[in-house]
Design a protein around this motif. Sequence first.
Motif, PDB file in Angstrom:
ATOM      1  N   GLY A 175      13.178 -51.280  27.661  1.00  0.00           N
ATOM      2  CA  GLY A 175      14.409 -51.373  28.448  1.00  0.00           C
ATOM      3  C   GLY A 175      15.249 -50.114  28.439  1.00  0.00           C
ATOM      4  N   ALA A 176      15.127 -49.276  27.396  1.00  0.00           N
ATOM      5  CA  ALA A 176      15.934 -48.052  27.302  1.00  0.00           C
ATOM      6  C   ALA A 176      15.252 -47.061  26.365  1.00  0.00           C
ATOM      7  N   HIS A 177      15.555 -45.776  26.549  1.00  0.00           N
ATOM      8  CA  HIS A 177      14.865 -44.736  25.785  1.00  0.00           C
ATOM      9  C   HIS A 177      15.130 -44.811  24.283  1.00  0.00           C
ATOM     10  N   ASP A 178      16.373 -45.113  23.898  1.00  0.00           N
ATOM     11  CA  ASP A 178      16.660 -45.201  22.467  1.00  0.00           C
ATOM     12  C   ASP A 178      15.908 -46.363  21.829  1.00  0.00           C
ATOM     13  N   LYS A 201      17.633 -35.007  21.955  1.00  0.00           N
ATOM     14  CA  LYS A 201      18.954 -35.363  21.439  1.00  0.00           C
ATOM     15  C   LYS A 201      18.826 -36.070  20.092  1.00  0.00           C
ATOM     16  N   PHE A 202      17.906 -37.022  19.999  1.00  0.00           N
ATOM     17  CA  PHE A 202      17.705 -37.763  18.756  1.00  0.00           C
ATOM     18  C   PHE A 202      17.242 -36.828  17.633  1.00  0.00           C
ATOM     19  N   VAL A 203      16.347 -35.903  17.966  1.00  0.00           N
ATOM     20  CA  VAL A 203      15.869 -34.952  16.963  1.00  0.00           C
ATOM     21  C   VAL A 203      17.018 -34.041  16.523  1.00  0.00           C
ATOM     22  N   GLY A 204      17.786 -33.544  17.513  1.00  0.00           N
ATOM     23  CA  GLY A 204      18.899 -32.643  17.222  1.00  0.00           C
ATOM     24  C   GLY A 204      19.986 -33.278  16.382  1.00  0.00           C
ATOM     25  N   GLU A 257      32.088 -29.449  27.767  1.00  0.00           N
ATOM     26  CA  GLU A 257      31.849 -30.651  26.975  1.00  0.00           C
ATOM     27  C   GLU A 257      31.255 -31.755  27.836  1.00  0.00           C
ATOM     28  N   ILE A 258      31.726 -31.883  29.081  1.00  0.00           N
ATOM     29  CA  ILE A 258      31.175 -32.875  30.016  1.00  0.00           C
ATOM     30  C   ILE A 258      29.706 -32.570  30.285  1.00  0.00           C
ATOM     31  N   LEU A 259      29.399 -31.308  30.540  1.00  0.00           N
ATOM     32  CA  LEU A 259      28.012 -30.906  30.785  1.00  0.00           C
ATOM     33  C   LEU A 259      27.137 -31.187  29.565  1.00  0.00           C
ATOM     34  N   LYS A 260      27.664 -30.900  28.382  1.00  0.00           N
ATOM     35  CA  LYS A 260      26.914 -31.154  27.150  1.00  0.00           C
ATOM     36  C   LYS A 260      26.628 -32.645  26.991  1.00  0.00           C
TER      37      LYS A 260
END
Length: 288
Positions: A175-178, A201-204, A257-260
């Motif tokens: 249902g979702a990537h996480d 993102k999860f690795v970082g 910050e929005i782009l990040k």
Amino acid sequence: MSLRSFFQPVRGALLLAAGLIAFGAQAQTVFRVTTIPEEAATEQVRKFTPLAQYLEKQLGVKVEFTPVNDYPAAVEALVNKKVDLVWFGGFTFVQAHLRSGGKVVPLAQREEDTKFQSVFIAKTDSGIKSLADMKGKQVSFGSQSSTSGHLMPRSFLLQANINPEKDFARVAYSGAHDATIASVVSGKVDAAALDITVWRKFVGENKVDTKAVDVFYTTPGYFNYNWSVHADMPKAMQDKVKAALIGLSPAVPEQAEILKLNRATRYIETRPENYKGLEAAARSAGLI
């Protein structure tokens, strides 16, 4: 009674009614934004609320961001004009474009979306080192409507002569990537496919131990996500929304910050033709 004194109350009532109508129209001027639920609702709100606040300043109208429950709900919301702006994956854009008879219009995409990728992950001690090693294993995709979590991984599997329904012991949809990552970490499945940016993102953020679970295959690139509106939106507003998105600058701290949060270096203009390849892949995979 003079005619003037007779019409004065009538005129006053008409002005009052007109004022109430105008007030009502003003009160209802809300620009509604949503997104496919590629991650948990709390994460979507965290990611997109600052963008909604930015758009509110740029557009001069109240902007509200509201998550939806699933990918099809995001498609239906824009097709039926229940929302004004939607963050689609490439496949959900194709579904919305077809469902609306071509009346869903893509305005902008991240620069990263011109050559997006998916990754396949597995436990490092699973013995899975290639796509062929997945045969006979339990495998998870994300949502069935996900581009990077289902459509394109399935497409590349088919190109490698691997049919998920025939060659895997079980096919699951998280249902979702996480949730996809969690399904591999917990051992519910042996391998899975997901969005490369969510994985990074999860690795970082040290939310996954790459000594235990890591990438064993990365797909070739393809077009993916975009911000879309309905064609019935006035052209002037479409142009204003597009300019606001493309105008986000990494040189301005608040906008950086929005782009990040959106995992973007910048937004660029896009067009429907960019997603013809995804439509062809979906038809070949029997998904549309």
